[in-house]
Write an enzyme that holds these catalytic residues in place. Structure first.
Site, PDB file in Angstrom:
ATOM      1  N   TRP A 105      -6.085 -24.377 -37.674  1.00  0.00           N
ATOM      2  CA  TRP A 105      -5.246 -24.084 -36.238  1.00  0.00           C
ATOM      3  C   TRP A 105      -5.427 -22.769 -35.742  1.00  0.00           C
ATOM      4  N   TYR A 164       7.452 -17.075 -33.295  1.00  0.00           N
ATOM      5  CA  TYR A 164       8.822 -16.883 -33.037  1.00  0.00           C
ATOM      6  C   TYR A 164       9.500 -17.614 -31.793  1.00  0.00           C
ATOM      7  N   HIS A 214       1.542 -14.525 -33.152  1.00  0.00           N
ATOM      8  CA  HIS A 214       2.719 -14.107 -33.664  1.00  0.00           C
ATOM      9  C   HIS A 214       3.905 -14.470 -32.763  1.00  0.00           C
ATOM     10  N   HIS A 237      -0.259  -8.216 -38.692  1.00  0.00           N
ATOM     11  CA  HIS A 237       0.171  -8.612 -40.126  1.00  0.00           C
ATOM     12  C   HIS A 237      -0.574  -9.923 -40.692  1.00  0.00           C
ATOM     13  N   HIS A 238      -1.286 -10.693 -39.664  1.00  0.00           N
ATOM     14  CA  HIS A 238      -1.961 -11.844 -40.039  1.00  0.00           C
ATOM     15  C   HIS A 238      -3.496 -11.396 -40.594  1.00  0.00           C
ATOM     16  N   HIS A 280      -3.384 -31.010 -38.030  1.00  0.00           N
ATOM     17  CA  HIS A 280      -2.056 -31.249 -38.673  1.00  0.00           C
ATOM     18  C   HIS A 280      -1.310 -30.040 -38.092  1.00  0.00           C
ATOM     19  N   LYS A 286      21.274 -11.774 -37.602  1.00  0.00           N
ATOM     20  CA  LYS A 286      21.694 -13.291 -37.346  1.00  0.00           C
ATOM     21  C   LYS A 286      22.264 -13.879 -38.390  1.00  0.00           C
ATOM     22  N   SER A 323       1.084 -26.311 -19.300  1.00  0.00           N
ATOM     23  CA  SER A 323       2.317 -27.226 -19.336  1.00  0.00           C
ATOM     24  C   SER A 323       3.298 -26.382 -19.766  1.00  0.00           C
ATOM     25  N   SER A 324       2.929 -25.518 -20.937  1.00  0.00           N
ATOM     26  CA  SER A 324       4.176 -24.718 -21.342  1.00  0.00           C
ATOM     27  C   SER A 324       4.426 -23.607 -20.303  1.00  0.00           C
ATOM     28  N   GLU A 347       4.351 -16.831 -30.897  1.00  0.00           N
ATOM     29  CA  GLU A 347       4.065 -18.015 -30.825  1.00  0.00           C
ATOM     30  C   GLU A 347       4.964 -18.464 -31.934  1.00  0.00           C
ATOM     31  N   ASP A 350      20.365 -30.041 -11.979  1.00  0.00           N
ATOM     32  CA  ASP A 350      19.190 -30.377 -12.587  1.00  0.00           C
ATOM     33  C   ASP A 350      18.385 -29.242 -12.845  1.00  0.00           C
ATOM     34  N   THR A 387      16.829  -9.944 -37.729  1.00  0.00           N
ATOM     35  CA  THR A 387      16.991 -11.550 -38.264  1.00  0.00           C
ATOM     36  C   THR A 387      18.274 -11.325 -39.364  1.00  0.00           C
ATOM     37  N   SER A 431      23.350 -21.393 -33.676  1.00  0.00           N
ATOM     38  CA  SER A 431      24.598 -20.627 -33.288  1.00  0.00           C
ATOM     39  C   SER A 431      25.660 -21.627 -32.375  1.00  0.00           C
ATOM     40  N   ARG A 472      -5.764 -21.603 -49.627  1.00  0.00           N
ATOM     41  CA  ARG A 472      -5.425 -22.654 -48.538  1.00  0.00           C
ATOM     42  C   ARG A 472      -6.540 -23.317 -48.060  1.00  0.00           C
TER      43      ARG A 472
HETATM   44  C1  HEA Z   1       4.887 -26.690 -37.162  1.00  0.00           C
HETATM   45  C2  HEA Z   1       5.320 -27.289 -38.027  1.00  0.00           C
HETATM   46  C3  HEA Z   1       4.672 -27.876 -39.270  1.00  0.00           C
HETATM   47  C4  HEA Z   1       5.404 -28.936 -39.771  1.00  0.00           C
HETATM   48  C5  HEA Z   1       6.705 -29.605 -39.289  1.00  0.00           C
HETATM   49  C6  HEA Z   1       4.710 -29.244 -40.882  1.00  0.00           C
HETATM   50  C7  HEA Z   1       4.861 -30.170 -41.880  1.00  0.00           C
HETATM   51  C8  HEA Z   1       4.200 -30.723 -43.017  1.00  0.00           C
HETATM   52  N1  HEA Z   1       3.192 -29.827 -43.493  1.00  0.00           N
HETATM   53 FE1  HEA Z   1       2.326 -28.418 -42.553  1.00  0.00          FE
HETATM   54  N2  HEA Z   1       1.065 -27.108 -41.632  1.00  0.00           N
HETATM   55  C9  HEA Z   1       1.553 -26.461 -40.488  1.00  0.00           C
HETATM   56  C10 HEA Z   1       2.709 -26.707 -39.854  1.00  0.00           C
HETATM   57  C11 HEA Z   1       3.679 -27.665 -40.124  1.00  0.00           C
HETATM   58  N3  HEA Z   1       3.590 -28.410 -41.021  1.00  0.00           N
HETATM   59  C12 HEA Z   1       0.462 -25.426 -40.215  1.00  0.00           C
HETATM   60  C13 HEA Z   1       0.584 -24.322 -38.707  1.00  0.00           C
HETATM   61  C14 HEA Z   1      -0.648 -25.343 -41.006  1.00  0.00           C
HETATM   62  C15 HEA Z   1      -1.719 -24.367 -41.093  1.00  0.00           C
HETATM   63  C16 HEA Z   1      -2.844 -25.454 -40.533  1.00  0.00           C
HETATM   64  C17 HEA Z   1      -4.425 -24.589 -40.906  1.00  0.00           C
HETATM   65  O1  HEA Z   1      -4.301 -24.177 -42.051  1.00  0.00           O
HETATM   66  O2  HEA Z   1      -5.005 -24.477 -40.127  1.00  0.00           O
HETATM   67  C18 HEA Z   1       0.106 -26.332 -42.071  1.00  0.00           C
HETATM   68  C19 HEA Z   1      -0.688 -26.805 -43.026  1.00  0.00           C
HETATM   69  C20 HEA Z   1      -0.153 -27.646 -44.237  1.00  0.00           C
HETATM   70  C21 HEA Z   1      -0.657 -27.552 -45.355  1.00  0.00           C
HETATM   71  C22 HEA Z   1      -2.078 -26.680 -45.910  1.00  0.00           C
HETATM   72  C23 HEA Z   1      -3.271 -27.537 -45.702  1.00  0.00           C
HETATM   73  C24 HEA Z   1      -4.463 -26.754 -46.195  1.00  0.00           C
HETATM   74  O3  HEA Z   1      -4.341 -25.475 -46.388  1.00  0.00           O
HETATM   75  O4  HEA Z   1      -5.499 -27.397 -46.348  1.00  0.00           O
HETATM   76  C25 HEA Z   1      -0.347 -28.511 -46.207  1.00  0.00           C
HETATM   77  C26 HEA Z   1      -0.408 -28.970 -47.583  1.00  0.00           C
HETATM   78  O5  HEA Z   1       0.483 -29.234 -48.347  1.00  0.00           O
HETATM   79  C27 HEA Z   1       0.926 -29.224 -45.233  1.00  0.00           C
HETATM   80  C28 HEA Z   1       1.871 -29.711 -45.573  1.00  0.00           C
HETATM   81  C29 HEA Z   1       2.852 -30.378 -44.911  1.00  0.00           C
HETATM   82  C30 HEA Z   1       3.899 -31.397 -44.944  1.00  0.00           C
HETATM   83  C31 HEA Z   1       3.754 -32.214 -46.654  1.00  0.00           C
HETATM   84  C32 HEA Z   1       4.724 -31.518 -44.105  1.00  0.00           C
HETATM   85  C33 HEA Z   1       5.890 -32.334 -44.116  1.00  0.00           C
HETATM   86  O6  HEA Z   1       6.865 -31.950 -43.389  1.00  0.00           O
HETATM   87  C34 HEA Z   1       5.437 -33.653 -42.998  1.00  0.00           C
HETATM   88  C35 HEA Z   1       6.311 -34.797 -43.286  1.00  0.00           C
HETATM   89  C36 HEA Z   1       5.687 -36.022 -42.735  1.00  0.00           C
HETATM   90  C37 HEA Z   1       6.007 -36.801 -41.749  1.00  0.00           C
HETATM   91  C38 HEA Z   1       7.208 -36.338 -40.753  1.00  0.00           C
HETATM   92  C39 HEA Z   1       5.445 -37.792 -41.460  1.00  0.00           C
HETATM   93  C40 HEA Z   1       6.090 -39.261 -41.545  1.00  0.00           C
HETATM   94  C41 HEA Z   1       5.032 -40.206 -41.228  1.00  0.00           C
HETATM   95  C42 HEA Z   1       5.194 -41.509 -41.807  1.00  0.00           C
HETATM   96  C43 HEA Z   1       5.919 -41.878 -43.130  1.00  0.00           C
HETATM   97  C44 HEA Z   1       4.169 -42.363 -41.471  1.00  0.00           C
HETATM   98  C45 HEA Z   1       4.792 -43.491 -40.516  1.00  0.00           C
HETATM   99  C46 HEA Z   1       3.667 -43.659 -39.709  1.00  0.00           C
HETATM  100  C47 HEA Z   1       3.452 -44.294 -38.737  1.00  0.00           C
HETATM  101  C48 HEA Z   1       4.785 -44.881 -37.783  1.00  0.00           C
HETATM  102  C49 HEA Z   1       2.402 -44.462 -37.981  1.00  0.00           C
HETATM  103  N4  HEA Z   1       0.648 -28.377 -44.121  1.00  0.00           N
HETATM  104  C1  HEA Z   2       8.899 -19.923 -37.497  1.00  0.00           C
HETATM  105  C2  HEA Z   2       7.982 -19.562 -37.775  1.00  0.00           C
HETATM  106  C3  HEA Z   2       7.838 -18.138 -38.480  1.00  0.00           C
HETATM  107  C4  HEA Z   2       8.979 -17.018 -38.665  1.00  0.00           C
HETATM  108  C5  HEA Z   2      10.312 -17.156 -38.232  1.00  0.00           C
HETATM  109  C6  HEA Z   2       8.113 -16.057 -39.540  1.00  0.00           C
HETATM  110  C7  HEA Z   2       8.918 -15.101 -39.970  1.00  0.00           C
HETATM  111  C8  HEA Z   2       8.428 -13.833 -40.640  1.00  0.00           C
HETATM  112  N1  HEA Z   2       7.206 -14.020 -41.036  1.00  0.00           N
HETATM  113 FE1  HEA Z   2       5.719 -15.340 -40.902  1.00  0.00          FE
HETATM  114  N2  HEA Z   2       4.256 -16.749 -40.487  1.00  0.00           N
HETATM  115  C9  HEA Z   2       4.416 -18.035 -39.874  1.00  0.00           C
HETATM  116  C10 HEA Z   2       5.625 -18.493 -39.099  1.00  0.00           C
HETATM  117  C11 HEA Z   2       6.765 -17.553 -38.979  1.00  0.00           C
HETATM  118  N3  HEA Z   2       7.059 -16.507 -39.854  1.00  0.00           N
HETATM  119  C12 HEA Z   2       3.200 -18.671 -39.994  1.00  0.00           C
HETATM  120  C13 HEA Z   2       3.090 -20.020 -39.089  1.00  0.00           C
HETATM  121  C14 HEA Z   2       2.267 -17.988 -40.492  1.00  0.00           C
HETATM  122  C15 HEA Z   2       0.744 -18.696 -41.182  1.00  0.00           C
HETATM  123  C16 HEA Z   2      -0.090 -18.497 -39.759  1.00  0.00           C
HETATM  124  C17 HEA Z   2      -1.510 -19.044 -40.496  1.00  0.00           C
HETATM  125  O1  HEA Z   2      -2.090 -18.101 -41.021  1.00  0.00           O
HETATM  126  O2  HEA Z   2      -1.657 -20.087 -40.384  1.00  0.00           O
HETATM  127  C18 HEA Z   2       3.100 -16.782 -40.759  1.00  0.00           C
HETATM  128  C19 HEA Z   2       2.489 -15.757 -41.818  1.00  0.00           C
HETATM  129  C20 HEA Z   2       2.744 -14.463 -41.816  1.00  0.00           C
HETATM  130  C21 HEA Z   2       2.152 -13.401 -42.456  1.00  0.00           C
HETATM  131  C22 HEA Z   2       0.798 -13.367 -42.810  1.00  0.00           C
HETATM  132  C23 HEA Z   2       0.417 -13.756 -44.259  1.00  0.00           C
HETATM  133  C24 HEA Z   2      -1.085 -13.728 -44.275  1.00  0.00           C
HETATM  134  O3  HEA Z   2      -1.737 -14.764 -44.092  1.00  0.00           O
HETATM  135  O4  HEA Z   2      -1.363 -13.164 -45.263  1.00  0.00           O
HETATM  136  C25 HEA Z   2       2.982 -12.443 -42.513  1.00  0.00           C
HETATM  137  C26 HEA Z   2       2.882 -10.993 -43.000  1.00  0.00           C
HETATM  138  O5  HEA Z   2       3.357 -10.006 -42.869  1.00  0.00           O
HETATM  139  C27 HEA Z   2       4.360 -13.155 -42.162  1.00  0.00           C
HETATM  140  C28 HEA Z   2       5.472 -12.304 -42.024  1.00  0.00           C
HETATM  141  C29 HEA Z   2       6.794 -12.605 -41.591  1.00  0.00           C
HETATM  142  C30 HEA Z   2       7.901 -12.005 -41.677  1.00  0.00           C
HETATM  143  C31 HEA Z   2       8.162 -10.634 -41.990  1.00  0.00           C
HETATM  144  C32 HEA Z   2       8.898 -12.605 -40.697  1.00  0.00           C
HETATM  145  C33 HEA Z   2      10.449 -12.452 -40.403  1.00  0.00           C
HETATM  146  O6  HEA Z   2      10.567 -12.589 -39.335  1.00  0.00           O
HETATM  147  C34 HEA Z   2      11.383 -13.029 -41.718  1.00  0.00           C
HETATM  148  C35 HEA Z   2      12.709 -12.256 -41.294  1.00  0.00           C
HETATM  149  C36 HEA Z   2      13.886 -12.812 -42.250  1.00  0.00           C
HETATM  150  C37 HEA Z   2      14.383 -12.245 -43.198  1.00  0.00           C
HETATM  151  C38 HEA Z   2      13.908 -11.206 -43.907  1.00  0.00           C
HETATM  152  C39 HEA Z   2      15.477 -13.315 -43.910  1.00  0.00           C
HETATM  153  C40 HEA Z   2      16.933 -12.805 -43.374  1.00  0.00           C
HETATM  154  C41 HEA Z   2      17.133 -11.445 -43.625  1.00  0.00           C
HETATM  155  C42 HEA Z   2      18.140 -10.965 -44.174  1.00  0.00           C
HETATM  156  C43 HEA Z   2      19.084 -11.584 -44.866  1.00  0.00           C
HETATM  157  C44 HEA Z   2      18.380  -9.547 -44.095  1.00  0.00           C
HETATM  158  C45 HEA Z   2      18.295  -8.639 -45.476  1.00  0.00           C
HETATM  159  C46 HEA Z   2      17.000  -8.677 -45.479  1.00  0.00           C
HETATM  160  C47 HEA Z   2      15.962  -7.541 -46.222  1.00  0.00           C
HETATM  161  C48 HEA Z   2      16.426  -6.132 -45.690  1.00  0.00           C
HETATM  162  C49 HEA Z   2      14.866  -7.992 -47.096  1.00  0.00           C
HETATM  163  N4  HEA Z   2       4.295 -14.158 -41.765  1.00  0.00           N
HETATM  164 CU   LIG Z   3       3.178 -13.305 -37.773  1.00  0.00          CU
END
Ligand code: HEA
Ligand code: HEA
Ligand SMILES: [Cu+2]
Ligand code: CUA
Lengths: 304, 533, 381
Positions: free
Chosen positions: B143, B259, B255, B304-305, B78, B333, B171-172, B257, B107, B330, B270, B452
């Site tokens: 993942w 962003y 990380h 921080h992860h 997933h 923005k 590809s990327s 990634e 293009d 951020t 925007s 989790r």
């Molecule tokens: C990048 C984007 C992304 C998106 C969009 C989502 C979308 C969703 N995620 Fe995702 N999720 C991750 C990224 C994302 N996730 C990542 C990175 C992890 C961590 C993995 C890890 O721990 O290693 C994670 C882990 C994660 C967990 C934790 C699992 C665990 O720790 O064991 C859960 C649990 O609730 C969850 C739930 C969902 C749900 C409910 C959605 C919903 O938004 C999904 C909505 C569903 C649909 C859009 C499907 C629609 C399909 C149908 C209705 C069926 C139709 C069928 C046919 C036509 C064949 N996700």
């Molecule tokens: C689109 C993806 C995305 C984005 C944008 C961010 C944004 C941020 N993330 Fe997130 N992060 C993930 C995707 C993302 N993260 C994913 C996928 C994981 C889990 C990976 C995994 O383990 O599977 C993760 C996990 C993760 C961790 C690790 C947690 C853990 O495993 O213990 C941390 C810790 O620092 C963190 C921090 C942040 C911070 C500080 C930002 C900042 O960029 C956020 C900044 C934004 C704001 C703060 C809000 C707007 C600001 C204001 C309104 C200004 C005023 C605010 C203040 C002065 C407070 N993230």
């Molecule tokens: Cu990070």
């Protein structure tokens, strides 16, 4: 429209089968490779057929693809802007390669500076060494692994022993060869920019020869290491970092040498002019890049 | 060699080829964009189906549907499929469609390579998904595939997983090189860098991030391959390596990634907000600088992860401070978007609704991110559902909503027809409610201590999980409505005008709808009003 | 901002809504915990939480006010401003100051957490797939005694064949036992993959990494039983690897500690005893039920292809030494770990005997502790 030679128009090539077939070739190549590796791991017969076929497909398509791009250029379809796209493309590709090596250099730095000292009972996580690996000592190169039963340590290190022995040290001569080849490829390039084709051909031929000589000597060094030094891929972190860095470098030298060989053949066939030699130029950038990587490598892996 | 060139005289109008060949062999940025977008939608459904399997199993305590082994494969795939298959290709698809039109180019810079970048993906994901049917099962190590679970203790199929990651990376990288070359080399005369639309700016920086970090990921999986098959000891302390090194290398990629998955979203929002506020974007320059700062900071916060891996104190403090700093650009923005709305003349068509929801929900996700950045508190949050809640807030109502908003916003330009506004709004409200019902309660279960990546949980977490599962099904199935709205618009929507939205600015809106197969064969004249607007 | 009536009213409204929610502490919020550290972490958590709430209320408040008033349907004409340097500087510097205000207490707590010195006692915590081992160390870090801590919840409860007990998934056979008010230092490591050891009520969590030592400490003022879980994905049964710590009054702890030392002596003595087949079967079944069943399954049928069946396996029914070797050394590169440090010779003998004579396997011979001891001594030469 796009097949006219109108230089104000950016040439957009027509549909073609190369990309999708190339992707298929790539797929069969790596799928076959995966199968083979897994078979070998469980002691079975690797059966290289699929990956060999995939590779052939890949190589053949690449040949056609480049031939076509060259032909398009000769037909005058590429205006200056198109050529600039190639320049950007090659430049950023080399940047991606730099980052690929950065991962391995990073691994070398991290293990060497931090991990080995922790395992040896020094630094921020000294408990690791004191409690789990009391026998292990913090030295580089690592000649005794934390667990010698799992990873047989090397018998000798390949590190330069003293500066006096520099001139009998094979990696030093390899450095000389590679640096020299960077100059020769540059002279080849300068020659054609002055319209001197025979200069181009001879300098380029020398470059390619030096390139393959380097690869040969590197191969010889590997053989020595495996047979006399006991330094192998599985002899712990020293062997691991050594071989991954020099191995991928050697692979890139081979690639670069093949690229330059192709340019050499093209040069002999009369390609390239004083104003138009991008293929050669890109090849030479790549070659300089490979050279720079080696210089870093020579210092960080062999000397310090 | 020079004789190979064919004659193309019969192709003078140069429209698309017919049938399947069009899609397999195309070099056209719009066709390739379309391919990317449909591919990523298919991946969203597959990855989403896996999420629904996860949520079904977590509906109540106990094991009902799947065994733990399969559950781990679902979680892993997933995450991988959503990140690499749904979100990233969708952004690349949007870039393909929009960047040439926005900068006034005929293009993409390297059209054949463009096709190659796309066609590698189906093969890569085909290979990755096929591992689920192999002996021993598919990837089951998360993942983030931490060693040694992903090396010594991995199923055999990990080899194919590694090669699949290599292919996705290739590809990327090619896709990004193409985008950079297009932006830097193909702008219409007169369009300076600081006049580029923000979507173009954000993609320029995203592409740079991709080229910088995808090779590092390739390096990480290569070391895994060597540890598994060639006896090296990068991630094994017995040979002088360290499992934690894997995490450093992975997160140096990982990380940036995350962003990569949000910067293009910033760009999209925007565009949409000024259009529907009928007011120029507030603080264009600071928007650009903010994106650049975020990109820069993203390289120095990776650990921080890894607050719980036991880094030395100085390291912990450095990564905590650096991470907190990201809140500043951020925030800039967010404030700029709101100032753009301020004293505008707003209407609330579907793209605008998704954009507003993006601003609110992304910010909530950002706040929880900031909380995670506070190291001592992260010891309590780490690897609980609080983190899951955080990243779904930034990824689903963040990245995914921005993609949906972009599709509604530009679809009339792509296919020439309007979508059904009533159904679009219905889709929005279902998604908005669904997403919050799914992910808001996860903050609570996380704070209460639910780890989790577990298939079963203690009884005190039952209520929130049940709510979350219900939300997931609402949200998931409303995406089928999305599919219907899009297909309906393509097939039989009302004819759209060239400008489509009265407040829209930018070169793409100067073209007729649908945009001609080749956008700008001759570069247009750029006027200030048609640049970033 | 505070003199804007709408904003302050909004803040009030949210606080009023949120306050009762916070009261559900157990369900909705982080646990306060029992140690000084955990309280400080909780305070930190609440501080950043409220800062975020306030910022959110202001930011979203302004936005919704604009959405309500500046809409075309309300006849609002768009203004034309699009930049303002002063305000842009203000909203860059403002958040910076707020962040500094958060960073200061965070740094203080973190520095405190890193102070592992001056301990009163040390326990090694070692993660295994999927259980914990606790080793009590003396002042020179030598082992005094050790035991494994396995989840006690039955497969029947998990698979809905029985009612779920009170501490479903959070109960173990042997909890870690520590005294109150003494500084306990933990050395964390793992045998196979990375695990993470977490006790929420102590406010501590750290990864247990094979080949590496991480350190933690706790001073627990109140006796009680504290529960947590493994929090790093560690394979199939990652969800079934609870952490349970029993904190005893210092005096009770000392008694317990004395008993454990004696029991360790007794176990040593058992290594030279000869058991009856019945005793071995009973002990073997117990060992199998805790140590092997997760992979090789209740009837020895395994989960092929990854976890082989033991019923009918030639490795089990063949030479006695073969299986002892498998248990003693593990199968490198697989989930089949070495049990040499988890089971003593008596337990290994029992489980070997049991597997050779169960589920249709009927070798009929007897495996005694001394066979294992002899084998292991032979292997050392
Ligand atoms: C990048 C984007 C992304 C998106 C969009 C989502 C979308 C969703 N995620 Fe995702 N999720 C991750 C990224 C994302 N996730 C990542 C990175 C992890 C961590 C993995 C890890 O721990 O290693 C994670 C882990 C994660 C967990 C934790 C699992 C665990 O720790 O064991 C859960 C649990 O609730 C969850 C739930 C969902 C749900 C409910 C959605 C919903 O938004 C999904 C909505 C569903 C649909 C859009 C499907 C629609 C399909 C149908 C209705 C069926 C139709 C069928 C046919 C036509 C064949 N996700
Ligand atoms: C689109 C993806 C995305 C984005 C944008 C961010 C944004 C941020 N993330 Fe997130 N992060 C993930 C995707 C993302 N993260 C994913 C996928 C994981 C889990 C990976 C995994 O383990 O599977 C993760 C996990 C993760 C961790 C690790 C947690 C853990 O495993 O213990 C941390 C810790 O620092 C963190 C921090 C942040 C911070 C500080 C930002 C900042 O960029 C956020 C900044 C934004 C704001 C703060 C809000 C707007 C600001 C204001 C309104 C200004 C005023 C605010 C203040 C002065 C407070 N993230
Ligand atoms: Cu990070
Ligand atoms: Cu042990 Cu998770």
């Amino acid at each position: 429209m796009s097949n006219s030679n109108d230089q104000s128009v950016y040439y957009v090539p027509h549909d073609g089968w190369y990309p999708v077939v190339l992707a298929a070739g790539l797929f069969f190549m790596v799928f076959g490779l995966g199968d083979a590796l897994n078979a070998m791991k469980s002691g079975g017969d690797p059966g290289w057929v699929m990956s060999a076929l995939g590779f052939s497909l890949f190589a053949v398509v690449l040949y056609f693809w480049f031939a076509k791009v060259i032909a398009e250029n000769h037909a005058g379809l590429n205006n200056a802007q198109v050529k600039r796209s190639y320049v950007w493309g090659m430049g950023w590709f080399i940047f991606s390669e730099v980052m690929f090596f950065a991962a391995f250099f990073g691994a070398l730095f991290y293990t060497r500076v931090l991990v080995v000292s922790w395992l040896g009972g020094d630094g921020g996580k000294a408990m690791t060494g004191d409690y789990l690996w009391p026998e292990f000592e913090n030295t580089w190169p690592v000649m005794d692994n934390p667990d010698n039963a799992v990873f047989t340590p090397p018998e000798q290190s390949i590190q330069l022993k003293s500066f006096g022995s520099l001139f009998t040290y094979l990696p030093f001569w390899n450095t000389v060869i590679l640096v020299a080849s960077s100059f020769t490829v540059h002279w080849a390039h300068s020659a054609i920019k002055k319209g001197n084709r025979s200069g181009l051909v001879s300098w380029l031929a020398l470059t390619v020869a030096l390139g393959f000589l380097f690869v040969f000597l590197q191969g010889y060094e590997y053989w020595e290491l495996y047979t006399h030094y006991g330094l192998t891929l599985d002899s712990g972190i020293y062997g691991s970092t050594f071989f991954i860095l020099t191995g991928f470098h050697g692979f890139h030298v081979t690639l670069g040498a093949v690229i330059l060989l192709v340019q050499l053949i093209r040069a002999i066939r009369g390609h390239f002019t004083a104003t138009d030699q991008f293929g050669l130029e890109a090849g030479s950038w790549y070659w300089h890049f490979v050279d720079v990587v080696w210089i870093c490598l020579f210092f960080l892996v062999y000397i310090v | 060699m020079s004789a190979v060139i064919e004659s193309h005289d019969d192709h003078h109008d140069h429209g698309p080829a017919k049938g399947l060949a069009r899609w397999l062999f195309t070099t056209n940025h719009k066709d390739i964009g379309t391919l990317y977008l449909w591919f990523s939608f298919a991946m969203l459904l597959i990855g989403g189906t896996m999420a629904l399997i996860i949520r079904a199993e977590l509906f109540q305590p106990g094991l009902q549907f799947v065994n733990p082994e399969f559950f781990n494969q679902m979680t892993t795939n997933h995450g991988l499929i959503m990140v690499f298959g749904a979100i990233m290709p969708a952004f690349v698809g949007l870039a393909n469609w929009l960047v040439p039109m926005m900068v006034g180019a005929p293009d993409m810079a390297l059209p054949r390579m463009n096709n190659l970048s796309f066609w590698i993906l189906p093969f890569a994901f085909g290979m990755m998904i096929s591992t689920l049917f192999m002996e021993g099962g598919g990837p089951n190590f998360g993942w983030t595939f931490y060693a040694p679970l992903s090396t010594t203790y991995a199923p055999d199929s990990v080899t194919f997983f590694i090669f699949a990651v290599h292919m996705m990376g290739a590809s990327s990288i090619m896709g990004s090189i193409n985008i950079i070359a297009t932006i830097l080399n193909m702008r219409a005369p007169g369009m300076t860098l600081m006049q580029m639309p923000l979507f173009v700016w954000t993609w320029l920086i995203t592409a740079y991030l991709l080229i910088a970090v995808m090779p590092v990921l390739a390096g990480a999986v290569t070391m895994m391959l060597f540890d598994i098959h060639f006896g090296t000891s990068f991630f094994n302390a017995a040979g002088g390596g360290d499992p934690v090194m894997f995490q450093h290398i992975f997160w140096f990629f990982g990380h940036p990634e995350v962003y990569i998955m949000i910067l293009p979203a910033f760009g999209i929002v925007s565009h949409i907000i000024p259009t529907f506020a009928r007011k120029q974007l507030f603080g264009y320059d600071s928007m650009v600088y903010a994106v650049a700062s975020i990109a820069f900071l993203s390289f120095i916060v990776w650990a921080h992860h890894m607050f719980t891996v036991g880094m030395p104190l100085a390291g912990q403090l450095f990564f905590m401070y650096a991470t907190m700093l990201i809140a500043i650009p951020t925030g800039v923005k967010v404030f700029n978007w709101i100032s753009t709305m301020w004293r505008g003349s707003m209407t609330f068509e579907t793209p605008m609704l998704f954009a507003i929801a993006f601003v609110v929900l992304f910010t909530i996700g950002g706040f929880s991110g900031l909380m995670l950045a506070i190291t001592p508190a992260d010891y309590q949050y780490h690897d609980t559902y609080f983190v899951v809640a955080h990243f779904h807030y930034v990824l689903v109502p963040g990245a995914l909503f921005s993609i949906i908003a972009a599709v509604y916003y530009w679809l009339p330009k792509w296919c020439g027809n309007m979508y059904d506004e009533r159904l679009g709004k219905l889709h929005f409200w279902l998604s908005f409610i669904g997403v919050n019902v799914t992910f808001f309660p996860q903050h609570f279960s996380g704070l209460a201590g639910m780890p989790r990546r577990i298939p079963d949980y203690a009884l005190q977490f039952a209520d929130f999980n049940m709510i979350s599962s219900v939300g997931a099904f609402i949200f998931g199935f409303s995406q089928l409505l999305f599919m219907y709205v899009v297909i309906h618009a393509i097939r039989s929507g009302k004819q759209a005008t060239g400008r489509v939205w009265e407040g829209a600015h930018g070169l793409e809106w100067t073209l007729p709808s649908p945009a001609p197969y080749h956008s700008f064969t001759h570069p247009p004249k750029v006027t200030a009003a048609d640049a970033h607007g | 901002m505070s003199n804007s009536p709408i904003v302050s009213r909004l803040i009030l409204a949210v606080v009023a809504l949120a306050a009762p929610a916070v009261a559900f502490a157990d369900e909705l919020n982080m646990r306060v915990g029992v140690t000084e550290i955990s309280r400080e972490v909780y305070d930190l958590h609440m501080l950043i939480f409220w800062i975020c709430v306030v910022i959110g209320v202001v930011v979203f408040g302004v936005m919704f006010w604009s959405i309500v008033h500046h809409r075309r349907a309300a006849g609002y004409e768009p203004a034309s401003f699009h930049e303002n340097t002063k305000i842009e500087i203000a909203w860059t510097v403002g958040p910076l100051l707020i962040l500094i205000a958060m960073a200061v207490p965070a740094t203080e707590v973190l520095v405190k957490m890193y102070d592992t010195g001056g301990e009163d006692m040390t326990v090694e915590v070692r993660g295994y797939q999927w259980k914990w081992q606790y080793k009590y160390l003396d002042d020179d870090f030598n082992e005094t005694f050790a035991f494994m801590s396995n989840m006690k919840t039955s497969q029947d409860e998990i698979y809905e064949r029985a009612n779920k007990g009170e501490h479903y998934l959070l109960d173990v056979d042997n909890p870690l036992v520590i005294p109150t008010n003494r500084k306990v230092r933990f050395l964390l490591t793992a045998n196979d993959v990375i695990h993470a050891w977490w006790v929420p009520d102590f406010g501590i969590k750290r990864d247990a990494i094979p080949g590496i030592i991480n350190e933690l400490w706790a001073i627990v003022p109140e006796p009680g039983i504290y529960r947590g879980q493994c929090t790093e994905l560690c394979g199939k049964d990652h969800g079934f690897m609870p952490v349970v710590v029993q904190v005893l009054d210092e005096a009770d702890y000392d008694v317990w500690y004395g008993e454990q030392l004696q029991a360790a002596q007794a176990r040593k003595a058992a290594l030279s005893k000869t058991f009856t087949p019945e005793e071995l079967m009973a002990e073997g079944e117990a060992v199998y039920g805790t140590y092997c069943v997760a992979c090789h399954q209740p009837a020895g049928q395994g989960i092929p292809p990854v976890y082989p069946a033991l019923a009918g396996s030639p490795k089990v029914t063949g030479d006695q030494g073969d299986q002892i070797q498998i248990l003693w050394e593990g199968v490198p590169g697989s989930a089949m770990q070495s049990f040499a440090s988890q089971l003593d010779a008596a337990q290994i003998a029992a489980v070997v005997h049991y597997t050779r004579n169960s589920w249709g396997n009927s070798v009929g011979d007897v495996t005694q502790p001394r066979d294992v001891v002899e084998w292991s001594e032979g292997s050392q030469e």
